[in-house]
Motif scaffolding. Sequence first.
Motif, PDB file in Angstrom:
ATOM      1  N   LYS A 153     -19.691 -57.123  58.574  1.00  0.00           N
ATOM      2  CA  LYS A 153     -20.573 -58.267  58.356  1.00  0.00           C
ATOM      3  C   LYS A 153     -21.892 -58.092  59.106  1.00  0.00           C
ATOM      4  N   ALA A 154     -21.816 -57.627  60.323  1.00  0.00           N
ATOM      5  CA  ALA A 154     -23.047 -57.431  61.100  1.00  0.00           C
ATOM      6  C   ALA A 154     -23.944 -56.379  60.444  1.00  0.00           C
ATOM      7  N   GLN A 155     -23.349 -55.285  59.962  1.00  0.00           N
ATOM      8  CA  GLN A 155     -24.143 -54.265  59.286  1.00  0.00           C
ATOM      9  C   GLN A 155     -24.768 -54.804  58.007  1.00  0.00           C
ATOM     10  N   GLN A 156     -24.012 -55.622  57.243  1.00  0.00           N
ATOM     11  CA  GLN A 156     -24.558 -56.205  56.011  1.00  0.00           C
ATOM     12  C   GLN A 156     -25.712 -57.143  56.340  1.00  0.00           C
ATOM     13  N   ALA A 157     -25.558 -57.947  57.386  1.00  0.00           N
ATOM     14  CA  ALA A 157     -26.650 -58.838  57.777  1.00  0.00           C
ATOM     15  C   ALA A 157     -27.875 -58.042  58.210  1.00  0.00           C
ATOM     16  N   ALA A 158     -27.663 -56.955  58.955  1.00  0.00           N
ATOM     17  CA  ALA A 158     -28.793 -56.120  59.379  1.00  0.00           C
ATOM     18  C   ALA A 158     -29.496 -55.502  58.177  1.00  0.00           C
ATOM     19  N   GLN A 159     -28.726 -55.034  57.181  1.00  0.00           N
ATOM     20  CA  GLN A 159     -29.338 -54.462  55.981  1.00  0.00           C
ATOM     21  C   GLN A 159     -30.131 -55.512  55.214  1.00  0.00           C
ATOM     22  N   GLN A 160     -29.595 -56.733  55.096  1.00  0.00           N
ATOM     23  CA  GLN A 160     -30.320 -57.797  54.405  1.00  0.00           C
ATOM     24  C   GLN A 160     -31.622 -58.124  55.135  1.00  0.00           C
ATOM     25  N   ALA A 161     -31.572 -58.221  56.455  1.00  0.00           N
ATOM     26  CA  ALA A 161     -32.792 -58.516  57.211  1.00  0.00           C
ATOM     27  C   ALA A 161     -33.822 -57.406  57.031  1.00  0.00           C
ATOM     28  N   ALA A 162     -33.368 -56.160  57.067  1.00  0.00           N
ATOM     29  CA  ALA A 162     -34.305 -55.040  56.881  1.00  0.00           C
ATOM     30  C   ALA A 162     -34.896 -55.053  55.472  1.00  0.00           C
ATOM     31  N   GLN A 163     -34.063 -55.389  54.435  1.00  0.00           N
ATOM     32  CA  GLN A 163     -34.563 -55.447  53.048  1.00  0.00           C
ATOM     33  C   GLN A 163     -35.582 -56.572  52.894  1.00  0.00           C
ATOM     34  N   GLN A 164     -35.333 -57.736  53.495  1.00  0.00           N
ATOM     35  CA  GLN A 164     -36.290 -58.837  53.428  1.00  0.00           C
ATOM     36  C   GLN A 164     -37.604 -58.450  54.099  1.00  0.00           C
ATOM     37  N   ALA A 165     -37.520 -57.823  55.261  1.00  0.00           N
ATOM     38  CA  ALA A 165     -38.753 -57.392  55.934  1.00  0.00           C
ATOM     39  C   ALA A 165     -39.512 -56.380  55.076  1.00  0.00           C
ATOM     40  N   LEU A 166     -38.783 -55.467  54.402  1.00  0.00           N
ATOM     41  CA  LEU A 166     -39.440 -54.477  53.552  1.00  0.00           C
ATOM     42  C   LEU A 166     -40.084 -55.143  52.342  1.00  0.00           C
ATOM     43  N   ASP A 167     -39.402 -56.128  51.724  1.00  0.00           N
ATOM     44  CA  ASP A 167     -39.993 -56.847  50.587  1.00  0.00           C
ATOM     45  C   ASP A 167     -41.257 -57.592  51.006  1.00  0.00           C
ATOM     46  N   GLN A 177     -44.034 -55.113  51.328  1.00  0.00           N
ATOM     47  CA  GLN A 177     -44.537 -54.663  50.030  1.00  0.00           C
ATOM     48  C   GLN A 177     -45.393 -55.734  49.363  1.00  0.00           C
ATOM     49  N   ALA A 178     -44.982 -57.022  49.459  1.00  0.00           N
ATOM     50  CA  ALA A 178     -45.789 -58.097  48.872  1.00  0.00           C
ATOM     51  C   ALA A 178     -47.148 -58.187  49.554  1.00  0.00           C
ATOM     52  N   GLN A 179     -47.141 -58.097  50.861  1.00  0.00           N
ATOM     53  CA  GLN A 179     -48.403 -58.126  51.593  1.00  0.00           C
ATOM     54  C   GLN A 179     -49.280 -56.941  51.218  1.00  0.00           C
ATOM     55  N   GLN A 180     -48.664 -55.791  51.030  1.00  0.00           N
ATOM     56  CA  GLN A 180     -49.413 -54.604  50.630  1.00  0.00           C
ATOM     57  C   GLN A 180     -50.009 -54.775  49.235  1.00  0.00           C
ATOM     58  N   ALA A 181     -49.263 -55.359  48.281  1.00  0.00           N
ATOM     59  CA  ALA A 181     -49.788 -55.582  46.920  1.00  0.00           C
ATOM     60  C   ALA A 181     -50.958 -56.553  46.947  1.00  0.00           C
ATOM     61  N   ALA A 182     -50.850 -57.637  47.743  1.00  0.00           N
ATOM     62  CA  ALA A 182     -51.947 -58.602  47.834  1.00  0.00           C
ATOM     63  C   ALA A 182     -53.191 -57.948  48.411  1.00  0.00           C
ATOM     64  N   GLN A 183     -53.013 -57.122  49.402  1.00  0.00           N
ATOM     65  CA  GLN A 183     -54.173 -56.442  49.981  1.00  0.00           C
ATOM     66  C   GLN A 183     -54.782 -55.454  48.992  1.00  0.00           C
ATOM     67  N   GLU A 196     -53.618 -49.615  57.169  1.00  0.00           N
ATOM     68  CA  GLU A 196     -53.165 -50.101  58.464  1.00  0.00           C
ATOM     69  C   GLU A 196     -52.156 -51.225  58.319  1.00  0.00           C
ATOM     70  N   ALA A 197     -52.412 -52.116  57.365  1.00  0.00           N
ATOM     71  CA  ALA A 197     -51.457 -53.197  57.126  1.00  0.00           C
ATOM     72  C   ALA A 197     -50.105 -52.636  56.676  1.00  0.00           C
ATOM     73  N   GLN A 198     -50.162 -51.608  55.826  1.00  0.00           N
ATOM     74  CA  GLN A 198     -48.913 -50.978  55.404  1.00  0.00           C
ATOM     75  C   GLN A 198     -48.178 -50.355  56.596  1.00  0.00           C
ATOM     76  N   GLN A 199     -48.936 -49.663  57.452  1.00  0.00           N
ATOM     77  CA  GLN A 199     -48.310 -49.046  58.619  1.00  0.00           C
ATOM     78  C   GLN A 199     -47.707 -50.093  59.546  1.00  0.00           C
ATOM     79  N   ARG A 200     -48.457 -51.210  59.776  1.00  0.00           N
ATOM     80  CA  ARG A 200     -47.917 -52.262  60.625  1.00  0.00           C
ATOM     81  C   ARG A 200     -46.654 -52.867  60.037  1.00  0.00           C
ATOM     82  N   ALA A 201     -46.686 -53.074  58.712  1.00  0.00           N
ATOM     83  CA  ALA A 201     -45.502 -53.637  58.068  1.00  0.00           C
ATOM     84  C   ALA A 201     -44.318 -52.677  58.173  1.00  0.00           C
TER      85      ALA A 201
END
Length: 657
Positions: A9-23, A26-32, A157-162
């Motif tokens: 469960k902890a690993q699944q939660a960590a993967q979900q958090a990492a996927q949300q941060a990556l999404d 990517q959205a911020q990168q598309a807007a920029q 730079e925004a992509q790198q920070r993200a």
Amino acid sequence: MAIASAQAKAQQAAQQAAQQALDAAQAQQAAQHQAAAQAAAHAAQAYAQQQHQAHQQAAVNQAAQQAAHQAAVAAAAAIAQTAPAAPPPQAPSGLSAADYQAALDAQAALDAHTAASLAELQAQAQAHAQAAAAAQAQAQVQAAAKFAQDQAMAVAEAQQRAAAQAQAIAMAEQTRMQQQQQQQQREQAIEMAKRRREDQVKKAAIEKDAEEKLRCHLHKKPNKVCKFCKRYQEHIASRDQLKSQEGKELDSKKGFQNSGPRGALEIVNTKTYGFSPLLQTHVVESAHFKALLSLESFEQMIEEMQQFANSIEPYMANSNTTPSALFACLYRMFTMGIDGRQLRKLMDYLDNAYIRCVGFLFIRFGLPPDQLWNWLGEYVLDDEELRPAKDSEWRTTIGEFVEGLLSQDKYYSTVLPRLPMSTKRQLEAKLAPIPQSRKRSKCNLAFLEVYREHGVKVEVNIDGEWFTGTTLELVEDAPSRLKATVRMDNDDSEKTVNLGKIIMSDSRYKNTVGRMPRGRSRSRSRDGVDWAREKGKSDKDLVEEMRKMDREKAVCASGKEYAKKPVGYKAACALPREQGAASHRLMEEETFVPMKQVRRRSPSPVRQEQDFRKAPSAEHQSRMQQLFEKYGMQKAGPGGAASGSGSADQTDVLRFG
């Protein structure tokens, strides 16, 4: 199962958090990207409009110039047509017609040249205007390109920070998972150790019951004739032999010369960590330890010890309540919970000897007694210099420090965790040859060039016995613990052995004189023994000598020796303590009382007269003299009676028989 499900469960939660941060990244990168594209389009449109306006203005200017030129030509033609024909000019007086005509021609040529110059200047002005317009257009293009480049860099730079943020989140989650796993492993190791100790206690109780059943019921002391005593002695001998074999097998499996166990550590006492109650109270209540609670990583603790650890004593100088920085960091290491890899890093730290001492003290205070030699056995021959304090003149070595931890019961005024008698005797057997091995290691430093060669014949001490072999290489990974890899002749195996357990037996180097490296003292031993080639005493003899000395120390020298009366609180406060020069001078200034010499006056005449009156008179002295002669100086006669003057004052004599 519960632990596995929780980890999943902890690993699944960590993967979900990492996927949300990556999404989100990517959205911020598309807007920029979209904002940058819009900015580039606006810049291109503005540039096109400016170019179109510039072309239109240039066309209007050119048309106006042509119209003005045509109007000027037409006006000149009209004037020429309407104006009456001018009469030919007449030459002034004094000039001939030919000269006057030449002057007119020259004037016409000058006018034509002036008109040509004006036309050229107008052309140059037009060229300058066109160049300025082109430069302005180019500057606008460069500005637009720079703006687009800045936007692209901002997007990158925004992509790198993200990406860095997403990576940091993932690493934090992974670190948290690792800490949870380490905590679970530590708890499992503690539980397993507890069960193992319980099993050992049960096994020991069963063995004791079996031995009691085999013990002879007729004799308290073994009798060589009694069959029951013989059977019991045979059982004891077989038991001791079995235990010794098991100990040797365990030593060979764990390997005392290896780097030591890894992974989670087994702490004996998780409440006090081996500290005495008083020392633990002083450490926990100290300001330094409270400040250390804000440090969470092992690297931060290394930096803290590197900066503040400057003494190996438990307390600060001139204090019995303030713990030293080294012991505060040591207790923080226990509460933080380090693993075997981090403990090995402390023990092998190269830049600071005090950090290494923290690792050794961690082992002595916290780990089980049966693991002490597995961890510390390799370091008893370490010759790195160590000072108890940075400003101390007395010096020792890391090896002697480790040997003291294994052989002593107290560390300064602090009591070390008690060792079982069986473990203590095993450590004595291993520590007895160490002084001799230390001398040999010091002598072998002069022959490093010989040990670097391949195929040198040597003899190696393994478990108290000497075996022949040939050198393969010199292991110099740890400069303070030099070793040599030797191929054994008996089983053709390779062993890495400390230089303190190797002697040269090669006849080629029989008369070779070694040379010590720079910074080392002379290799010649004070006792005149060439330890690089001599075996010295056997390990068994050295163990017997050590135990004999311990027995002699335990025996009283002469008479009765009683323990001293415990010192009270007030008397303890008056005891002298080690203080610095400034403190000692201050105390001396505050408590110093000048000694005044008292002169005795000569006695007065009245005092002499009183003394004279107190003295006995002459009559009294003569009467006492007579009494002394009568009763003290009389002589016994032949009949046993006292011979006196025969007067009535003659004394009576008591006769026996």
